[in-house]
Design a protein around this motif. Structure first.
Motif, PDB file in Angstrom:
ATOM      1  N   CYS A  32      27.817  25.104  33.825  1.00 19.38           N
ATOM      2  CA  CYS A  32      28.216  25.995  34.366  1.00 19.38           C
ATOM      3  C   CYS A  32      29.091  27.369  34.179  1.00 19.38           C
ATOM      4  N   ILE A  33      29.595  27.909  34.248  1.00 20.41           N
ATOM      5  CA  ILE A  33      30.278  28.597  34.674  1.00 20.41           C
ATOM      6  C   ILE A  33      31.591  28.106  35.758  1.00 20.41           C
ATOM      7  N   GLY A  34      32.411  27.391  35.573  1.00 21.26           N
ATOM      8  CA  GLY A  34      33.587  27.111  36.538  1.00 21.26           C
ATOM      9  C   GLY A  34      35.261  27.336  36.433  1.00 21.26           C
ATOM     10  N   ALA A  35      36.038  26.468  36.642  1.00 18.99           N
ATOM     11  CA  ALA A  35      36.990  26.571  37.366  1.00 18.99           C
ATOM     12  C   ALA A  35      37.520  25.898  38.109  1.00 18.99           C
ATOM     13  N   GLU A  36      38.889  25.034  37.697  1.00 17.74           N
ATOM     14  CA  GLU A  36      38.916  24.031  38.713  1.00 17.74           C
ATOM     15  C   GLU A  36      40.457  24.659  38.527  1.00 17.74           C
ATOM     16  N   GLY A  37      40.897  25.412  38.348  1.00 21.69           N
ATOM     17  CA  GLY A  37      41.951  26.039  38.837  1.00 21.69           C
ATOM     18  C   GLY A  37      41.898  27.703  38.136  1.00 21.69           C
ATOM     19  N   PRO A  38      42.939  28.151  37.653  1.00 20.83           N
ATOM     20  CA  PRO A  38      42.840  29.425  37.001  1.00 20.83           C
ATOM     21  C   PRO A  38      41.518  29.646  36.118  1.00 20.83           C
ATOM     22  N   VAL A  39      41.274  30.841  36.517  1.00 20.27           N
ATOM     23  CA  VAL A  39      39.315  31.380  35.413  1.00 20.27           C
ATOM     24  C   VAL A  39      39.990  32.509  35.060  1.00 20.27           C
ATOM     25  N   ALA A  40      41.132  33.008  35.225  1.00 19.95           N
ATOM     26  CA  ALA A  40      42.211  34.352  33.853  1.00 19.95           C
ATOM     27  C   ALA A  40      40.919  35.595  33.814  1.00 19.95           C
ATOM     28  N   SER A  41      40.043  35.065  34.071  1.00 14.91           N
ATOM     29  CA  SER A  41      38.553  36.892  33.778  1.00 14.91           C
ATOM     30  C   SER A  41      38.404  36.586  35.182  1.00 14.91           C
ATOM     31  N   VAL A  42      38.455  36.297  35.945  1.00 13.22           N
ATOM     32  CA  VAL A  42      37.997  36.806  37.383  1.00 13.22           C
ATOM     33  C   VAL A  42      39.211  37.020  38.280  1.00 13.22           C
ATOM     34  N   CYS A  43      39.531  38.158  38.512  1.00 10.80           N
ATOM     35  CA  CYS A  43      41.095  38.711  38.973  1.00 10.80           C
ATOM     36  C   CYS A  43      41.110  39.994  39.748  1.00 10.80           C
ATOM     37  N   LEU A  44      42.056  39.542  41.037  1.00 14.22           N
ATOM     38  CA  LEU A  44      41.789  41.354  40.895  1.00 14.22           C
ATOM     39  C   LEU A  44      43.712  41.807  40.730  1.00 14.22           C
ATOM     40  N   TYR A  45      43.286  42.686  40.066  1.00 10.91           N
ATOM     41  CA  TYR A  45      44.305  43.544  39.246  1.00 10.91           C
ATOM     42  C   TYR A  45      45.540  44.591  40.488  1.00 10.91           C
ATOM     43  N   SER A  46      46.509  44.455  40.387  1.00 12.35           N
ATOM     44  CA  SER A  46      47.979  45.386  41.463  1.00 12.35           C
ATOM     45  C   SER A  46      48.726  45.806  40.347  1.00 12.35           C
ATOM     46  N   ASP A  47      49.365  47.574  40.707  1.00  9.95           N
ATOM     47  CA  ASP A  47      51.071  48.114  40.734  1.00  9.95           C
ATOM     48  C   ASP A  47      51.694  47.212  41.517  1.00  9.95           C
ATOM     49  N   VAL A  48      50.862  46.944  42.649  1.00 13.52           N
ATOM     50  CA  VAL A  48      51.521  46.407  43.507  1.00 13.52           C
ATOM     51  C   VAL A  48      51.365  44.791  44.302  1.00 13.52           C
ATOM     52  N   PRO A  49      52.430  44.401  44.797  1.00 19.68           N
ATOM     53  CA  PRO A  49      52.308  43.122  46.194  1.00 19.68           C
ATOM     54  C   PRO A  49      51.261  43.371  46.718  1.00 19.68           C
ATOM     55  N   LEU A  50      50.533  42.137  46.710  1.00 15.62           N
ATOM     56  CA  LEU A  50      49.180  42.098  47.803  1.00 15.62           C
ATOM     57  C   LEU A  50      49.633  42.582  48.753  1.00 15.62           C
ATOM     58  N   ASN A  51      49.940  42.445  49.484  1.00 15.66           N
ATOM     59  CA  ASN A  51      50.483  43.175  51.131  1.00 15.66           C
ATOM     60  C   ASN A  51      50.344  44.401  51.069  1.00 15.66           C
ATOM     61  N   ASP A  52      50.808  45.034  49.833  1.00 15.95           N
ATOM     62  CA  ASP A  52      50.799  46.583  50.173  1.00 15.95           C
ATOM     63  C   ASP A  52      49.874  47.247  49.823  1.00 15.95           C
ATOM     64  N   ILE A  53      48.935  46.454  49.066  1.00 13.27           N
ATOM     65  CA  ILE A  53      47.346  46.905  48.359  1.00 13.27           C
ATOM     66  C   ILE A  53      47.093  47.484  49.447  1.00 13.27           C
ATOM     67  N   LYS A  54      45.802  48.878  49.645  1.00 15.55           N
ATOM     68  CA  LYS A  54      45.500  49.634  50.551  1.00 15.55           C
ATOM     69  C   LYS A  54      43.527  49.886  50.565  1.00 15.55           C
ATOM     70  N   ARG A  55      43.660  49.710  49.126  1.00 12.73           N
ATOM     71  CA  ARG A  55      41.979  49.951  49.081  1.00 12.73           C
ATOM     72  C   ARG A  55      41.985  49.039  47.329  1.00 12.73           C
TER      73      ARG A  55
END
Length: 248
Positions: free
Chosen positions: A73-96
């Motif tokens: 399968c395409i699986g992961a047991e830790g960081p997968v590197a290619s399925v991520c949320l990308y942002s200029d700001v920390p998680l709690n500052d994201i609006k959209r």
């Protein structure tokens, strides 16, 4: 079989090890192989246009009948590197958050993490084409596949979905599996399973065939992606599908 089995797969870098063994393998005489992005081939499997596909597991509830026909399968047991949320700001500052149109499983996983784990109050925006240029300020984006590896060079904040799923559930994650929408002959399934595992035993050869300078593919294939469909991965997959059922 009277006709060849129609098989669809994804053309991302992460599937190269699963497809490597098909060449010159006897199973190719029993099948026709086509390539597209995950959500597209998922719809083909749902609509019965293909018999087998390497599809996002989130579509399983939409299939009248399904069979997992390979031990890989395409699986992961830790960081997968290619399925991520990308942002200029920390998680709690994201609006959209812009959602990747290419994968249902990744979008479903992100929504789950946003609601149950990160507990964010954000606007989720579907996309139909390129949107990476919109990832700036408080606007973040879920990016998958090869484009996600490229985005790692751009965004200062990277939240890996597989890694966060592991923290949330203590289970590995399955992004995609080889699924058929009908019972297939045992002889085909045996040959198919053997062919799809060959590349996972020959990672140096797969890497040599796919020059890529944005990310080290040996690391990606050995440490980020985890190909064997283990009992723990099946357990993680069932937990994820359970969350999807609750959302209905």
């Amino acid at each position: 079989m009277e006709r060849k089995v129609k098989v669809a797969a994804v053309s991302y870098l992460n599937t190269k090890p699963l497809l490597y063994g098909f060449r010159n393998h006897p199973v190719m005489e029993m099948m026709e192989l086509s390539m597209d992005y995950p959500a597209k081939i998922a719809q083909q499997l749902i609509d019965g246009e293909v018999d087998v596909a390497l599809v996002p597991v989130a579509i399983i509830p939409k299939l009248k009948e399904y069979h997992i026909i390979a031990d890989y399968c395409i699986g992961a047991e830790g960081p997968v590197a290619s399925v991520c949320l990308y942002s200029d700001v920390p998680l709690n500052d994201i609006k959209r958050i812009y959602l990747d149109y290419q994968s249902r499983t990744s979008v479903a996983l992100l929504k789950l993490l946003v609601r149950e784990y990160w507990k964010l109050d954000v606007e989720l925006v579907p996309t139909t084409g390129d949107y990476q240029d919109k990832i700036k300020g408080t606007d973040a984006g879920l990016v998958i596949g090869d484009r996600a590896l490229a985005q790692r060079k751009v965004s200062p904040f990277i939240y890996d979905l597989a890694e966060n799923w592991m923290r949330f559930t203590s289970l590995p994650f399955v992004f995609a599996a080889w699924i058929s929408n009908k019972s297939l002959p045992a002889a085909f399934v045996k040959e198919f399973n053997e062919a799809t595992g060959i590349g996972t035993q020959n990672i140096p050869a797969v890497v040599a065939e796919n020059p890529y300078d944005l990310y080290d593919l040996t690391t990606y294939y050995i440490h980020n992606i985890s190909y064997p469909l283990t009992p723990a991965k099946r357990q993680g997959m069932q937990k994820f599908l359970g969350y999807l059922q609750e959302d209905k």
